[in-house]
Scaffold this motif. Structure first.
Motif, PDB file in Angstrom:
ATOM      1  N   TRP A  13      54.330  33.193  34.510  1.00  6.00           N
ATOM      2  CA  TRP A  13      53.781  33.536  35.836  1.00  6.00           C
ATOM      3  C   TRP A  13      54.685  32.927  36.892  1.00  6.00           C
ATOM      4  CZ3 TRP A  13      51.367  36.581  38.807  1.00  6.00           C
ATOM      5  CH2 TRP A  13      50.742  36.180  39.994  1.00  6.00           C
ATOM      6  N   LEU A  19      46.696  30.259  41.875  1.00  2.58           N
ATOM      7  CA  LEU A  19      45.885  31.448  41.571  1.00  2.58           C
ATOM      8  C   LEU A  19      44.847  31.080  40.507  1.00  2.58           C
ATOM      9  CD1 LEU A  19      45.650  34.636  41.981  1.00  2.58           C
ATOM     10  CD2 LEU A  19      46.907  34.803  39.817  1.00  2.58           C
ATOM     11  N   PRO A  20      43.574  31.414  40.745  1.00  2.55           N
ATOM     12  CA  PRO A  20      42.579  31.125  39.697  1.00  2.55           C
ATOM     13  C   PRO A  20      42.947  31.810  38.373  1.00  2.55           C
ATOM     14  CG  PRO A  20      41.475  31.618  41.779  1.00  2.55           C
ATOM     15  CD  PRO A  20      42.942  31.916  41.971  1.00  2.55           C
ATOM     16  N   TRP A  23      41.930  35.444  37.642  1.00  2.00           N
ATOM     17  CA  TRP A  23      42.660  36.622  38.140  1.00  2.00           C
ATOM     18  C   TRP A  23      43.983  36.784  37.419  1.00  2.00           C
ATOM     19  CZ3 TRP A  23      39.129  39.404  39.854  1.00  2.00           C
ATOM     20  CH2 TRP A  23      38.052  38.865  40.575  1.00  2.00           C
ATOM     21  N   ARG A  26      42.763  38.589  34.207  1.00  2.00           N
ATOM     22  CA  ARG A  26      42.303  39.965  34.412  1.00  2.00           C
ATOM     23  C   ARG A  26      43.379  40.877  34.992  1.00  2.00           C
ATOM     24  NH1 ARG A  26      37.328  41.467  34.188  1.00  2.00           N
ATOM     25  NH2 ARG A  26      37.787  43.088  35.719  1.00  2.00           N
ATOM     26  N   ASP A  27      44.005  40.427  36.082  1.00  2.00           N
ATOM     27  CA  ASP A  27      44.888  41.331  36.826  1.00  2.00           C
ATOM     28  C   ASP A  27      46.331  41.291  36.328  1.00  2.00           C
ATOM     29  OD1 ASP A  27      42.635  41.823  38.312  1.00  2.00           O
ATOM     30  OD2 ASP A  27      43.272  40.701  40.084  1.00  2.00           O
ATOM     31  N   GLU A  28      46.734  40.173  35.705  1.00  2.00           N
ATOM     32  CA  GLU A  28      48.113  40.060  35.246  1.00  2.00           C
ATOM     33  C   GLU A  28      48.213  40.302  33.735  1.00  2.00           C
ATOM     34  OE1 GLU A  28      50.760  39.735  37.074  1.00  2.00           O
ATOM     35  OE2 GLU A  28      52.288  39.341  35.551  1.00  2.00           O
ATOM     36  N   ALA A  29      47.407  39.548  32.965  1.00  2.00           N
ATOM     37  CA  ALA A  29      47.498  39.654  31.504  1.00  2.00           C
ATOM     38  C   ALA A  29      46.686  40.824  30.948  1.00  2.00           C
ATOM     39  CB  ALA A  29      47.031  38.336  30.870  1.00  2.00           C
ATOM     40  N   GLY A  30      45.831  41.424  31.776  1.00  2.00           N
ATOM     41  CA  GLY A  30      45.044  42.569  31.315  1.00  2.00           C
ATOM     42  C   GLY A  30      43.925  42.191  30.355  1.00  2.00           C
ATOM     43  N   THR A  32      40.602  41.748  30.299  1.00  2.00           N
ATOM     44  CA  THR A  32      39.489  41.999  31.208  1.00  2.00           C
ATOM     45  C   THR A  32      38.125  41.644  30.614  1.00  2.00           C
ATOM     46  OG1 THR A  32      39.479  44.295  30.489  1.00  2.00           O
ATOM     47  CG2 THR A  32      40.706  43.799  32.503  1.00  2.00           C
ATOM     48  N   GLY A  33      38.125  41.094  29.417  1.00  2.00           N
ATOM     49  CA  GLY A  33      36.840  40.665  28.841  1.00  2.00           C
ATOM     50  C   GLY A  33      36.216  39.521  29.604  1.00  2.00           C
ATOM     51  N   GLU A  74      38.718  37.863  23.868  1.00  2.00           N
ATOM     52  CA  GLU A  74      39.576  38.719  23.036  1.00  2.00           C
ATOM     53  C   GLU A  74      40.217  37.923  21.895  1.00  2.00           C
ATOM     54  OE1 GLU A  74      39.740  38.586  26.381  1.00  2.00           O
ATOM     55  OE2 GLU A  74      39.726  40.624  27.217  1.00  2.00           O
TER      56      GLU A  74
ATOM     57  N   VAL B 231      33.053  41.736  21.810  1.00  2.00           N
ATOM     58  CA  VAL B 231      34.468  41.385  21.631  1.00  2.00           C
ATOM     59  C   VAL B 231      35.275  41.537  22.928  1.00  2.00           C
ATOM     60  CG1 VAL B 231      34.412  41.931  19.173  1.00  2.00           C
ATOM     61  CG2 VAL B 231      35.183  43.684  20.794  1.00  2.00           C
ATOM     62  N   GLY B 232      34.608  41.884  24.011  1.00  2.00           N
ATOM     63  CA  GLY B 232      35.280  41.903  25.316  1.00  2.00           C
ATOM     64  C   GLY B 232      36.015  43.190  25.642  1.00  2.00           C
ATOM     65  N   ARG B 241      42.251  49.531  35.289  1.00  2.00           N
ATOM     66  CA  ARG B 241      43.538  49.144  35.858  1.00  2.00           C
ATOM     67  C   ARG B 241      44.461  50.351  35.807  1.00  2.00           C
ATOM     68  NH1 ARG B 241      46.181  45.434  32.720  1.00  2.00           N
ATOM     69  NH2 ARG B 241      46.878  43.991  34.329  1.00  2.00           N
ATOM     70  N   TYR B 247      45.006  45.785  45.110  1.00  2.00           N
ATOM     71  CA  TYR B 247      43.687  45.140  45.106  1.00  2.00           C
ATOM     72  C   TYR B 247      43.232  44.897  46.530  1.00  2.00           C
ATOM     73  CZ  TYR B 247      44.760  44.339  40.182  1.00  2.00           C
ATOM     74  OH  TYR B 247      45.068  44.518  38.851  1.00  2.00           O
ATOM     75  N   LYS B 301      46.850  40.681  43.628  1.00  2.00           N
ATOM     76  CA  LYS B 301      45.808  40.231  42.705  1.00  2.00           C
ATOM     77  C   LYS B 301      44.499  40.124  43.487  1.00  2.00           C
ATOM     78  CE  LYS B 301      48.605  39.390  39.218  1.00  2.00           C
ATOM     79  NZ  LYS B 301      49.397  40.578  39.659  1.00  2.00           N
TER      80      LYS B 301
END
Lengths: 150, 774
Positions: A13, A19-20, A23, A26-30, A32-33, A74, B231-232, B241, B247, B301
Motif C-alpha cells: 500500500w 487509512l482505516p 477500507w 474492501r476497496d483495495e484488496a477486494g 468485501t466480506g 475469507e 464465508v464472506g 466493485r 467513491y 477509497k
C-alpha cells in the motif's frame, strides 16, 4: 510503501498510512466480506482477527497492522469449514447476513481464547457485535455448539 | 393462449393515490413495453376465483402478478433448474421461499435448483415492492401456478415422446415417469421439447395436494445464501466493485428541506486520495424518493471520501424546519390529542357513553421518532453512460428504483437496468431509492461508475424516520367494570407528507394499522385523527403505525385490568369478545393491508386463539419471584394474528432483564416455518430495542443522535434469555398472511405490561430508558 500480511498473502500500500484497515481490505484488496456498519467500533460488523485478537478494522489504520497477521472471514478456514462457520450453518443463524462475518470472526477469536465459554462469557464476548435482525439467540447457541463440537 | 400477465400501468406506487400529486401518470409510459419485448403472451384476463379458495390484493399492486413459467423457470440440458427470485432478500428468506414454492409444484429436486435474482422489471416479473409483509401472501398461488405450468409442459413433452396419453405420465422428483412401462426421462432431457409446448391455461392447472408437499410447510431447507454468508462471499450493495469506480460520500442538509448557502471544499482537497468535490442542488424535500442535495466528495477509497466530506465547509440555509424541537413538538401533539379530530370510525355515541360512565380511564402514550439502522447503511453503485444507466444496490423496490432513476435522468425506463443485491437489512428504509438516484446523478456528472456510501451518521440523521406520535385513549366503564366506551385519538405526522406538501392527516394505510381496525367488542367506539405537521421525512419502518397503536391499545387493556382488579389476559379476551367477523361499516376506507375483506376479515376467533395458545404454552399465570412480572399483548397486523408474553425481572436499582419471551402467530397457510420462527425471534429484539432505547430527537431542526452510541439497539448481553415461537397450524385454504412485520407490534406493550406487573410502574412514554431507575 507499507507491506501488510492478509490471509497469509503480502499486500502493498503506497497511500495514506492512516487509512482505516477496513477500507484497505474492501476497496483495495477486494476482500468485501468485512463490512462497514458504523465506523466507530460500535457495531462489530468489520471484525477481523489480528494475530489472535478480534479487532475492529474500521478504527485500525493500515500502519497499525504492519508486521502482524491479519485474518478476514475469507481466510478463516481454507474451505469455509471452521467449527464456528459449520455451527452457524447447522443452526441457520443468519437473517440478512450482513453482520455475520463480524460475528463469526468474534466467535472464532473467543473460542481460540476460551474453548469452552459459558453462557455469560459468550454473551459478554459477543456484546460488541450488533445484529439488527436480532439473531442473538441462534448466535449464542451456535457459539455453544461450535465449542462442544459440530 | 392465456393471460399470464396482469399489469395495471395506471396503478401508482407508494400510495400516492391517497394524496394529491402532480405526476399521476408517471407509470403510463410502461404501457405495452413488455409486450413489445416479446417476453409475455397477450390473452384474456384469467379468472382467479376458479383457481384459489381465496383472493388477495396482489393484482391491485403496480403491475400485479405474472405467472408465465418461461419468465421464471429455465431448465438446462444437464437438468439444473434455475428459478427467478423477483423479490428482494433482506433477511426474511423470501429469495428461498418463493422459488421453493415453484420447485415444489413442478416436482423439482431442490438440490438441483439454482436461484437467479431478477433485475427491476415489473412488466416482466410482476410487482417487486418487497414491503408490507406481502411476498408470501401475494405470491403463494402465482408461484404454485408457475410451477404447475412448468410441470404440465414437461409432462406433455414426455407423453408425446412416448406416444402415450398425458394423463398416464407424472412428474416425480426431477423426472417424468410413465409407470405402466417403467419409463422415465429427466427434466434436463425434456427441457428443449417442453419449451416448445404452449403454456397451459391457468384455469386447467391441477395444483398438488398439500399432503404430497415435500418442501412447503416443512422448514427443512436452509436459505440459499447461507453458505455464502458464512464465508464472506454473499454480495451486498457495498460489495459491488466496478473497474474505474469512484467513491462518493455526500454532505446532506442537516435540516430537512435545507439548502446549501455557501460551499468551501478547499480543506477537503488536502485529504489524501481526494479527487473532487461537487455541490449538488437540493430537491423539494417533500418528494417521496428524491435525494436531499448537498455536496459530494469523490475519492479513491471510501475512507478518503468520508474524511474529505467531514472537512468540507458548508453553510446551510435551514429553511422552515430549522426550529423543529422534540420536547415542544411532543407538547403540540399532546395538545392536539386532547381536542377532537377528524372522525374516522363511529359506533354508538361515545361522548354520551363517556359522560355516563361509572369510571373513565385515560391513557396518553408517546412514541418518539425511530431510525431503521439496518446494519448495512444505504449504498448504491451506478454507471451512467449516454442515455443508459445501470444500478446495483440493496433496494426493496427494484421496479420503483428503475422508474425513479429513469425519471430523474430523463431517459426511457427500458434504458435503466437495476441489479438487486442482497440487502443488509431493510426494515422499510430501502423502499426509498434516494441513495440509488444520488449514485446515478453523480455517475452522470463524472462520466464514470460511482459508489455512494452513506455513513452511519448519514443514515441516522438524514433518512426517513418512523413517525412520532401521541395516542390518547379514553375508556368508559360501567358499574360492573364492563367497557362501554372507547375513544382513541391518534396524532402523528404522516408518511403522506413526503408525497404531498402540507399533508397533516394520516393516510388510510396508517389509520388502518391498529386504529380504525381495533377489534374489541365495545358498544360505543370513536376513532379520531387530529392534525399534525411533519418537519422531517417520515417513512415506513417495520410494522409502521402498528407500533404506537399496539403500545397504546394493549397498555390500556392492562390499565383497565388493573383498575377493575382483573387478570390482564382475561381482560384482553373479554374485550376481544365473542368469536366473530368484525363489522366496520362506519369506516370509509378500511385499508385492510390492501386485502379483500372477504378473504382477510378481522376474525376475533383467530385473535382469541393466539392469546389462548400463548397463555397455555407460555405459562401465563405461573407464579414468579418478587421483582419479576409477566405481561401479555395481542395484535392483528398485516392480516396476521400475534400474541406475546414477556417475563421480566427488575432489580432494586431499576435494572431491567427480559428472561423469557413466548410468541404465538397465526399467519395462515405458511411456506417456511423455520424462517417464521427466525422472524419472530428477531421481532422480539427489534421490539425490545425500540421499547428500551429507541429515540431520535430533534433540536434546531437537526437530529441529535448519530450512531449506535447515542441511538443504541439491543445487544446480546441484554437480549431475552429465551424466545419461544408457536405457529398456529393453518386450516384448509386459510390464506397466507404477513410474517416479517407482525411480530414487532405486540412486543413492546407485553414488555411494558410485564414491567408494570413487576414494579407497579406504568410506562406511557417510550423508550423506557432510565424511567425505572427513579
Amino acid at each position: 510503501m507499507i507491506t501488510l500480511k492478509i490471509n497469509g498473502q503480502q499486500k502493498n500500500w503506497d497511500g495514506d498510512p492512516d487509512l482505516p484497515l477496513l477500507w484497505f481490505l474492501r476497496d483495495e484488496a477486494g476482500l468485501t466480506g468485512t463490512k462497514y456498519g458504523c465506523g466507530q467500533a460500535l457495531c462489530g460488523a468489520c471484525t477481523v482477527i489480528v494475530d489472535k485478537q478480534a479487532v475492529r478494522a474500521c478504527v485500525t489504520s493500515v500502519s497499525d497492522v504492519v508486521g502482524r497477521e491479519v485474518t478476514t472471514i475469507e481466510g478463516l478456514h481454507p474451505t469455509g469449514d471452521h467449527a464456528v462457520q459449520k455451527a452457524w450453518r447447522q443452526l441457520n443463524v443468519p437473517q440478512c447476513g450482513f453482520c455475520q462475518a463480524g460475528q463469526i470472526m468474534q466467535a472464532a477469536a473467543l473460542l481460540n481464547d476460551n474453548p469452552k465459554p459459558n453462557h455469560d462469557q459468550i454473551r459478554e464476548a459477543m456484546a460488541g457485535n450488533i445484529c439488527r435482525c436480532g439473531c442473538y439467540q441462534r448466535i449464542e447457541n451456535a457459539v455453544h455448539l461450535a465449542s462442544t463440537g459440530v | 393462449m392465456i393471460m399470464n400477465i396482469r399489469t395495471n400501468p395506471k396503478k401508482l406506487r407508494g400510495f400516492e393515490h391517497y394524496v394529491k400529486v402532480d405526476n399521476v401518470s408517471r407509470r403510463s409510459i410502461l404501457k405495452g413495453l413488455g409486450l413489445a419485448g416479446g417476453f409475455v403472451l397477450a390473452a384474456p384476463v384469467m379468472s382467479r376465483p376458479a383457481l384459489a379458495a381465496y383472493q388477495t390484493g396482489a393484482d391491485k399492486m403496480p403491475h400485479g402478478t405474472v405467472v408465465d413459467p418461461r419468465v421464471f423457470v429455465a431448465i438446462a440440458p444437464d437438468g439444473i433448474v434455475t428459478i427467478v427470485a423477483h423479490r428482494a432478500e433482506m433477511g426474511t428468506g423470501v429469495r428461498t421461499s418463493l422459488p421453493m414454492i415453484v420447485a415444489e409444484e413442478m416436482e423439482a429436486d431442490w438440490s438441483r435448483v439454482r436461484i437467479q435474482q431478477a433485475h427491476g422489471d415489473e412488466v416482466k416479473f410482476g410487482n417487486q415492492d418487497t414491503d408490507g409483509s406481502r411476498s408470501t401472501r401475494h405470491y403463494l398461488i402465482p408461484m404454485r401456478q408457475i410451477g404447475a405450468s412448468a410441470r404440465s409442459m414437461l409432462e406433455t413433452a414426455a407423453a408425446k415422446r412416448w406416444g402415450v396419453p398425458a394423463a398416464e405420465v407424472k412428474a416425480v422428483n426431477h423426472e417424468v415417469v410413465h409407470s405402466a412401462t417403467s419409463r422415465r426421462i429427466g427434466f434436463g432431457d425434456l427441457a428443449a421439447d417442453a419449451a416448445k409446448e404452449s403454456v397451459p391455461s391457468v384455469e386447467g392447472l391441477k395444483l398438488k395436494d398439500p399432503k404430497d408437499f415435500r418442501y412447503l410447510g416443512k422448514g427443512q431447507i436452509s436459505v440459499v445464501d447461507l453458505r455464502d454468508i458464512t464465508v464472506g462471499t454473499a454480495r451486498y450493495g457495498a460489495d459491488v466493485r466496478l473497474p474505474g469506480m469512484k467513491y462518493a460520500v455526500i454532505a446532506r442538509p442537516p435540516v430537512t428541506g435545507g439548502k446549501v448557502a455557501s460551499f468551501d471544499g478547499s480543506a477537503a482537497m488536502k485529504v489524501s486520495g481526494y479527487q473532487e468535490v461537487m455541490a449538488g442542488s437540493a430537491w423539494p424535500w417533500r418528494s417521496s424518493v428524491q435525494p436531499l442535495g448537498g455536496g459530494a466528495v469523490i475519492a479513491r477509497k471510501t475512507g478518503d471520501a468520508t474524511k474529505g466530506r467531514n472537512a468540507v465547509k458548508i453553510v446551510w440555509d435551514d429553511g422552515p424546519n430549522g426550529k423543529y424541537e422534540s420536547a415542544a413538538y411532543r407538547a403540540e401533539l399532546e395538545a392536539a390529542a386532547r381536542k377532537p379530530g377528524l372522525v374516522l370510525r363511529k359506533e354508538g355515541d361515545v361522548e354520551a357513553a363517556l359522560k355516563g360512565a361509572d369510571k373513565v380511564i385515560t391513557g396518553e402514550y408517546y412514541l418518539p421518532h425511530l431510525a431503521h439502522v439496518a446494519m448495512e447503511p444505504p449504498v448504491a453503485v451506478a454507471n451512467v453512460s449516454g442515455d443508459k444507466a445501470e444500478i446495483w444496490g440493496p433496494v426493496q423496490s427494484a421496479g420503483g428504483t428503475r422508474e425513479d432513476v429513469a425519471k430523474t435522468l430523463g431517459i426511457p425506463e427500458a434504458n435503466v437496468t437495476v441489479n438487486v443485491t442482497l440487502l443488509g437489512g431493510g426494515f422499510g428504509r430501502k423502499s426509498k431509492c434516494d441513495f440509488a438516484i444520488e449514485a446515478a446523478l453523480l455517475s452522470k456528472e463524472l462520466g464514470a461508475p460511482v459508489k455512494v456510501q452513506w455513513t452511519r451518521e448519514d443514515d441516522v440523521r438524514t433518512g426517513f424516520l418512523h413517525t412520532v406520535s401521541v395516542e390518547r385513549i379514553e375508556a368508559g366503564l360501567d358499574k360492573s367494570g364492563k367497557v362501554t366506551a372507547w375513544r382513541h385519538r391518534s396524532v402523528a405526522p404522516t408518511i403522506a407528507s413526503t408525497f404531498a406538501a402540507g399533508a397533516k392527516n394520516q393516510a388510510p394505510f396508517e389509520i388502518g394499522m391498529g386504529l380504525v381496525d381495533m377489534p374489541f367488542e365495545i358498544a360505543n367506539v370513536q376513532c379520531e385523527n387530529p392534525e399534525a405537521a411533519a418537519h422531517h421525512r417520515i417513512g415506513w419502518f417495520r410494522s409502521v403505525s402498528n407500533i404506537p397503536r399496539a403500545f397504546a391499545v394493549q397498555s390500556m387493556v392492562a390499565e383497565i385490568a388493573k383498575a377493575t382488579n382483573r387478570d390482564p389476559k382475561d381482560m384482553l379476551l373479554e374485550l376481544i369478545g365473542s368469536p366473530r367477523i368484525v363489522k366496520l361499516d362506519s369506516v370509509k376506507d378500511l385499508w385492510n393491508y390492501g386485502e379483500p375483506y372477504d378473504s382477510y376479515p378481522i376474525d376475533t376467533a383467530r385473535l382469541r386463539k393466539v392469546v389462548e395458545l400463548v397463555a397455555d404454552k407460555g405459562g401465563w399465570g405461573r407464579s414468579v419471584p418478587k421483582g419479576h412480572g409477566l405481561g401479555i399483548a395481542a395484535h392483528r397486523s398485516f392480516v396476521s394474528y400475534v400474541a406475546t408474553i414477556v417475563e421480566v425481572a427488575v432489580d432494586d436499582k431499576g435494572k431491567l432483564t427480559v428472561l423469557r419471551v413466548d410468541t404465538a402467530i397465526d399467519c395462515g397457510t405458511y411456506v417456511n416455518p423455520e424462517r417464521i420462527q427466525s422472524q419472530i425471534e428477531g421481532a422480539a429484539i427489534m421490539g425490545m430495542s425500540l421499547a428500551k432505547h429507541g429515540a431520535i430527537t430533534f433540536k434546531d431542526g437537526k437530529v441529535q443522535q448519530g450512531n449506535f452510541d447515542d441511538f443504541p439497539v439491543i445487544r446480546m448481553d441484554e437480549a431475552p434469555g429465551v424466545t419461544n415461537v408457536y405457529i398456529v397450524p393453518p386450516g384448509p385454504d386459510t390464506p397466507p398472511s404477513g410474517v416479517g412485520e407482525p411480530g414487532v407490534p405486540p412486543f413492546a406493550p407485553a414488555l411494558i405490561n410485564a414491567i408494570f406487573a413487576a414494579t407497579g410502574k406504568r410506562i406511557r412514554a417510550m423508550p423506557i430508558g432510565k424511567q425505572l431507575e427513579a
